[in-house]
Design an enzyme around this catalytic site. Structure first.
Site, mmCIF file in Angstrom:
data_model
loop_
_atom_site.group_PDB
_atom_site.id
_atom_site.type_symbol
_atom_site.label_atom_id
_atom_site.label_comp_id
_atom_site.label_asym_id
_atom_site.label_seq_id
_atom_site.Cartn_x
_atom_site.Cartn_y
_atom_site.Cartn_z
ATOM 1 N N ARG A 1 -10.829 -15.503 3.105
ATOM 2 C CA ARG A 1 -10.983 -14.161 3.693
ATOM 3 C C ARG A 1 -12.464 -14.034 4.037
ATOM 4 O O ARG A 1 -13.321 -14.043 3.141
ATOM 5 C CB ARG A 1 -10.545 -13.088 2.699
ATOM 6 C CG ARG A 1 -10.942 -11.687 3.108
ATOM 7 C CD ARG A 1 -10.228 -10.613 2.324
ATOM 8 N NE ARG A 1 -8.858 -10.469 2.775
ATOM 9 C CZ ARG A 1 -8.082 -9.417 2.526
ATOM 10 N NH1 ARG A 1 -8.552 -8.405 1.830
ATOM 11 N NH2 ARG A 1 -6.853 -9.369 2.978
ATOM 12 N N HIS B 1 -5.386 -11.113 11.158
ATOM 13 C CA HIS B 1 -4.818 -11.109 9.803
ATOM 14 C C HIS B 1 -3.372 -11.638 9.912
ATOM 15 O O HIS B 1 -2.402 -10.921 9.689
ATOM 16 C CB HIS B 1 -4.847 -9.684 9.255
ATOM 17 C CG HIS B 1 -4.622 -9.576 7.781
ATOM 18 N ND1 HIS B 1 -4.512 -10.680 6.956
ATOM 19 C CD2 HIS B 1 -4.483 -8.488 6.963
ATOM 20 C CE1 HIS B 1 -4.314 -10.276 5.716
ATOM 21 N NE2 HIS B 1 -4.295 -8.953 5.699
ATOM 22 N N GLN C 1 -0.605 -11.361 7.121
ATOM 23 C CA GLN C 1 0.005 -10.035 7.039
ATOM 24 C C GLN C 1 1.141 -9.899 8.049
ATOM 25 O O GLN C 1 2.202 -9.358 7.757
ATOM 26 C CB GLN C 1 -1.062 -8.964 7.312
ATOM 27 C CG GLN C 1 -0.527 -7.552 7.315
ATOM 28 C CD GLN C 1 -0.092 -7.083 5.935
ATOM 29 O OE1 GLN C 1 -0.857 -7.173 4.986
ATOM 30 N NE2 GLN C 1 1.135 -6.590 5.816
ATOM 31 N N ASP D 1 -3.315 1.187 11.135
ATOM 32 C CA ASP D 1 -4.146 0.564 10.104
ATOM 33 C C ASP D 1 -5.351 1.472 9.907
ATOM 34 O O ASP D 1 -5.610 2.373 10.717
ATOM 35 C CB ASP D 1 -4.564 -0.853 10.576
ATOM 36 C CG ASP D 1 -5.332 -1.626 9.520
ATOM 37 O OD1 ASP D 1 -5.250 -1.263 8.331
ATOM 38 O OD2 ASP D 1 -6.033 -2.599 9.883
ATOM 39 N N CYS E 1 -0.119 -2.118 6.700
ATOM 40 C CA CYS E 1 -0.468 -3.304 5.903
ATOM 41 C C CYS E 1 -1.053 -2.928 4.540
ATOM 42 O O CYS E 1 -1.070 -3.757 3.638
ATOM 43 C CB CYS E 1 -1.428 -4.194 6.674
ATOM 44 S SG CYS E 1 -3.045 -3.443 6.970
ATOM 45 N N ARG F 1 4.449 -10.018 1.392
ATOM 46 C CA ARG F 1 3.282 -10.910 1.484
ATOM 47 C C ARG F 1 3.545 -12.146 0.624
ATOM 48 O O ARG F 1 3.267 -13.274 1.031
ATOM 49 C CB ARG F 1 2.011 -10.193 0.986
ATOM 50 C CG ARG F 1 1.508 -9.078 1.878
ATOM 51 C CD ARG F 1 1.031 -9.598 3.222
ATOM 52 N NE ARG F 1 -0.020 -10.597 3.106
ATOM 53 C CZ ARG F 1 -1.313 -10.320 2.942
ATOM 54 N NH1 ARG F 1 -1.724 -9.069 2.889
ATOM 55 N NH2 ARG F 1 -2.216 -11.298 2.861
HETATM 56 N N1 NVA Z 1 -8.172 -3.840 9.137
HETATM 57 C C1 NVA Z 1 -8.279 -3.838 7.696
HETATM 58 C C2 NVA Z 1 -7.142 -4.564 7.080
HETATM 59 C C3 NVA Z 1 -7.137 -4.559 5.575
HETATM 60 C C4 NVA Z 1 -6.006 -5.347 5.000
HETATM 61 C C5 NVA Z 1 -9.601 -4.460 7.284
HETATM 62 O O1 NVA Z 1 -10.009 -5.465 7.903
HETATM 63 O O2 NVA Z 1 -10.248 -3.939 6.371
HETATM 64 N N1 CP Z 2 -3.033 -5.941 3.416
HETATM 65 C C1 CP Z 2 -3.953 -6.651 2.757
HETATM 66 O O1 CP Z 2 -4.401 -7.705 3.207
HETATM 67 O O2 CP Z 2 -4.324 -6.125 1.562
HETATM 68 P P1 CP Z 2 -5.538 -6.592 0.652
HETATM 69 O O3 CP Z 2 -6.811 -6.244 1.384
HETATM 70 O O4 CP Z 2 -5.377 -5.809 -0.611
HETATM 71 O O5 CP Z 2 -5.447 -8.072 0.419
#
Ligand code: NVA
Ligand code: CP
Length: 312
Positions: free
Chosen positions: A102, A129, A132, A224, A264, A292
């Protein structure tokens, strides 16, 4: 070597193959059958940002598949003191069987993938992502949708989720209408990739600044957070610009009567979605979160099958 950095690198048939495998492994788990598909294998999980779902689902998934997962926070790694990603990739992939990362910058995933001797999975980047999206698609399959018949409305910020929906729709050939506020539009390069894919798949893709039009007769609505991790804009400023983009009852009334709503998570109630809409659809949203685990187990097994054909 197959990596999983964006759905754009996968064909429609491959995406469906992974989803079917995920469903099969989920059914087995529901019958308390845990086959050691990844016995003695280790997944290295590098996190530059926070996570609840991604960390838990990959870690539990590896355990259930007979393997093991290592949680590696960037803060605790030599990466944080300047060790190159290239060297990190070479070292980790000499000891581990799969890497999940990540990261802030999608291009860092590409560097990891370039030097890794094992598959690299995107656990979220600034651009995409995809893990997801696999859970979202599995959820919609389970809710009885034929993926080609989806009419998805994405209302809100242009970010890694909207971009991932663009890749999914354009590869699988379903309808996607995105509405973002003015000056928060989808990146033009990403949109071009989706529109080019759509020529092949027949997907109907549109982008606008009009949430009411985007959600009209949609059978799935989604959104989101307006403040993604790493977002540098001012929150108060953004809230002002996003007026009218909260998915509330009024917007949902314009969708298909039976429309589902996905998120998500984590959710910020009464910003991107009203408390009422969230509560009404919480069953499908928390199924999406649980999926997930199942979608990623299928992905891990699928990538491992592909890797077996490569010499390490
Ligand atoms: N768009 C959000 C998704 C979190 C799972 C982020 O990048 O923080
Ligand atoms: N949706 C998602 O990726 O959640 P987290 O940020 O908790 O991993």
């Amino acid at each position: 070597m197959r990596h999983f950095l964006t759905l754009n690198d996968f064909s429609k048939d491959e995406i469906i193959e992974i989803l079917n495998l995920s469903k099969k492994i989920k059914n087995e788990a529901e019958n308390k059958i845990f086959k050691p598909y990844l016995e003695k294998q280790t997944l290295a999980m590098i996190f530059e940002k926070n996570s609840t779902r991604t960390r838990v689902s990959f870690e539990v998934g590896m355990y259930q598949l007979g393997g093991h997962a290592l949680f590696l926070s960037k803060n605790d790694m030599q990466l944080n003191r300047g060790e190159l990603l290239k060297d990190t990739a070479l070292v980790i992939s000499s000891m581990c069987d799969i890497i999940m990362a990540r990261v802030y910058r999608h291009k860092d995933l590409k560097i990891l993938a370039k030097y890794s001797k094992v598959p690299v999975i995107n656990g979220l980047s600034d651009l995409f992502h995809p893990a997801q999206l696999m859970a979202d698609l599995l959820t919609l399959m389970e809710l009885g949708f034929n993926l080609e018949d989806l009419k998805v409305a994405y209302i809100g910020d242009a970010n890694n989720m909207s971009n991932s929906w663009l890749m999914a729709a354009s590869k699988l050939g379903f309808e996607l209408k995105i509405a973002t506020p003015k000056n928060y539009e989808i990146d033009s390069e990403i949109l071009k990739i989706a529109l080019d894919n759509a020529k092949q798949s027949g997907a109907k893709i549109s982008v606008s600044n009009n949430p009411k039009k985007a959600i009209e007769l949609a059978n799935v609505a989604t959104t989101d957070t307006w403040m993604s991790m790493g977002n540098k804009e001012q929150k108060e400023e953004k809230i002002k610009h996003f007026k009218g983009f909260c998915v509330d009852n009024e917007l949902m009334k314009l969708a298909d009567r039976e429309a589902k709503f996905l998120h998500c998570l984590p959710v910020y109630r009464d910003y991107e979605v009203s408390k009422e809409v969230f509560e009404k659809h919480s069953k499908e949203i928390f199924l999406e979160a649980e999926n997930r685990l199942h979608a990623q187990k299928g992905l891990l097994v699928w990538l491992n099958e592909k890797r077996k054909n490569n010499v390490r």
